[in-house]
Design an enzyme around this catalytic site. Structure first.
Site, PDB file in Angstrom:
ATOM      1  N   THR A   1       0.816  -1.162   0.074  1.00 35.85           N
ATOM      2  CA  THR A   1       0.036  -0.030   0.023  1.00 35.85           C
ATOM      3  C   THR A   1       0.763   1.209  -0.149  1.00 35.85           C
ATOM      4  O   THR A   1       2.012   1.154   0.534  1.00 35.85           O
ATOM      5  CB  THR A   1      -1.027   0.166   1.204  1.00 35.85           C
TER       6      THR A   1
ATOM      7  N   TYR B   1      -1.826  -0.043  10.844  1.00 38.86           N
ATOM      8  CA  TYR B   1      -2.053  -0.787   9.628  1.00 38.86           C
ATOM      9  C   TYR B   1      -0.624  -0.588   8.775  1.00 38.86           C
ATOM     10  O   TYR B   1      -0.370  -1.740   8.416  1.00 38.86           O
ATOM     11  CB  TYR B   1      -2.966   0.119   8.928  1.00 38.86           C
TER      12      TYR B   1
ATOM     13  N   LYS C   1       1.839  -3.661   7.445  1.00 38.05           N
ATOM     14  CA  LYS C   1       1.864  -3.831   5.839  1.00 38.05           C
ATOM     15  C   LYS C   1       3.615  -3.563   5.709  1.00 38.05           C
ATOM     16  O   LYS C   1       3.833  -4.365   4.513  1.00 38.05           O
ATOM     17  CB  LYS C   1       1.094  -2.729   5.105  1.00 38.05           C
TER      18      LYS C   1
ATOM     19  N   GLU D   1       0.168   3.589   1.582  1.00 39.36           N
ATOM     20  CA  GLU D   1       0.349   3.976   3.195  1.00 39.36           C
ATOM     21  C   GLU D   1       1.849   3.843   3.852  1.00 39.36           C
ATOM     22  O   GLU D   1       2.486   4.297   4.704  1.00 39.36           O
ATOM     23  CB  GLU D   1      -0.794   3.244   4.233  1.00 39.36           C
TER      24      GLU D   1
END
Ligand code: NDP
Ligand code: GDR
Length: 356
Positions: A136, A160, A164, A138
């Site tokens: 991601t 999160y 990841k 992110e």
């Protein structure tokens, strides 16, 4: 013929991307297995239409109960299915929720990825099974450079993103250590009419549709100034598939290269129903009013602020373009239009096939 068909296993098949990917792979002739979680209410709304497909497609789509926190279950499923390709899309995928459930998020999103990689290794499927990891944007988090590309340093800003980050690196490590065909797709935000209802784009388009249908509701939002690179999920799952078709595994960014504020997305969505928004006030007192009538439609609510925010995401998809021939076609504005139109149809009570 059955023996020649490729076999894919999709974790997170009941989610937005899982549904589009299952549809894509079935259309390409794959036998598709998906892992779904047991739930007290129906959670297959996005894929039910795949069962209504013609008989031959129906028999190529199989669902299994499972969970990324359950190693034995994953090993058994990988052993039974013997997949040519695994797409690991399952995750606790909500950034704000990850601040409330950091340990579970680490377990499912981080260690869950390791469990699948270990299943491949334990079952000696390193040469057979290709692995796609849903990485991601992110990971980029706090801005280090823009636009963000494969070489941009990571600086995750949420439980999160940290989970990841582990998943990203364990994929790279298993590729280097054991020769797995394992790749990270570093995907920027992608949305669609079947996007989860609590992500900001869908939250906005549903509220706009409800207002169009006569509701007097106010749309409560957090940070209006966050910038995101929003693409269409249908195009991004095609990119996932392309990533696994490469001869050599690799890590690739998929993005549009266009960034838009949440505020602008709100304005676009209301424009679809003929309303201009004017903004008044500042910070937590900010409101969006109907410019013509002065009626309040949007209100900032600090409950939706995050303990640490990602302010700006804009991706550089050059590598995807050059290496995979992948490029987005649908602009963020067109995406917004499609989402508002679909939510208006739903709000007006018109039943649509959920996967379209
Ligand atoms: P969704 O939230 O729509 O779907 C997540 C899926 O994962 C659902 O099927 C969910 O099941 C399943 N799931 C959650 N936890 C577990 C678990 N412990 N075990 C098994 N399954 C689980 O996400 P998206 O489709 O939007 O995203 C797909 C993946 O891509 C995710 O990993 C996400 O983090 C990542 N990603 C998404 C981006 C985006 O913009 N959409 C961008 C970059 C990465 P259930 O339906 O039961 O909840
Ligand atoms: P994101 O998506 O965190 O980028 O993660 P989300 O739509 O949740 O937030 C985008 C931005 O909007 C701001 N925001 C709000 N967000 C939500 N959810 N609800 C609100 O009311 C609200 N108001 C403002 C957020 O603060 C944020 O800045 C998504 C997920 O799909 C991840 O799984 C994926 O990895 C990334 O995209 C890329």
């Amino acid at each position: 013929m059955e023996n020649e068909r490729k076999v894919a296993l999709i974790t997170g098949v009941t989610g937005q991307d899982g549904a589009y990917l299952a549809e894509l792979l079935l259309s390409k002739g794959y036998i598709v297995h998906g892992i779904k979680r047991r739930s007290s209410s129906f959670n297959t709304g996005r894929i039910d239409h795949l069962y209504q497909a013609p008989q031959d497609e129906q028999s190529r789509f199989h669902l299994h109960f499972g969970d990324l926190v359950d190693s034995a279950n994953l090993i058994r499923l990988v052993q039974e299915i013997q997949p040519d390709e695994i797409y690991n899309l399952a995750a606790q995928s909500h950034v704000a929720v990850s601040f409330e459930t950091p340990e579970y998020t680490a377990n499912a999103d981080g260690i869950g990825t390791l469990r699948l990689l270990e299943a491949i290794r334990i079952l000696k499927l390193e040469k057979k099974t290709r692995f796609y990891q849903a990485s991601t944007s992110e990971l980029f988090g706090l801005v280090q450079e823009t636009p963000q590309r494969e070489t941009t340093p990571f600086y995750p800003r949420s439980p999160y993103a940290v989970a990841k980050l582990y998943a990203y690196w364990i994929v790279v490590n298993y590729r280097e250590a054991y020769g797995l065909h394992a790749s990270n797709g570093i995907l920027f935000n992608h949305e669609s009419p079947i996007r989860g209802e609590t992500f900001v784009t869908r939250k906005i388009t549903r509220a706009v549709a409800a207002i169009k249908a006569g509701s007097k509701e106010i749309l409560y939002l957090g940070n209006l100034d966050a910038k995101r690179d929003w693409g269409h999920a249908r195009e991004y799952v095609y990119g996932m598939w392309l990533i696994l078709q490469q001869e050599r595994p690799d890590d690739v960014v998929l993005a549009t290269g266009i960034t838009t504020t949440v505020r602008t997305f709100v304005e676009w969505a209301f424009a679809e129903i003929g309303i201009d928004i004017t903004w008044v006030g500042h910070g937590i007192d900010e409101k969006g009013l109907n410019a013509a009538t002065g009626e309040p439609l949007v209100q900032v609510d600090p409950r939706y602020f995050r303990p640490a925010e990602v302010d700006l995401l804009v991706g550089d998809p050059t590598k995807a373009h050059q290496q995979l021939g992948w490029k987005h076609q649908i602009s963020p504005r067109e995406l917004c239009r499609e989402m508002v139109a679909a939510d208006i149809e739903r709000a007006m009570g018109v039943h649509r096939n959920s996967g379209k």
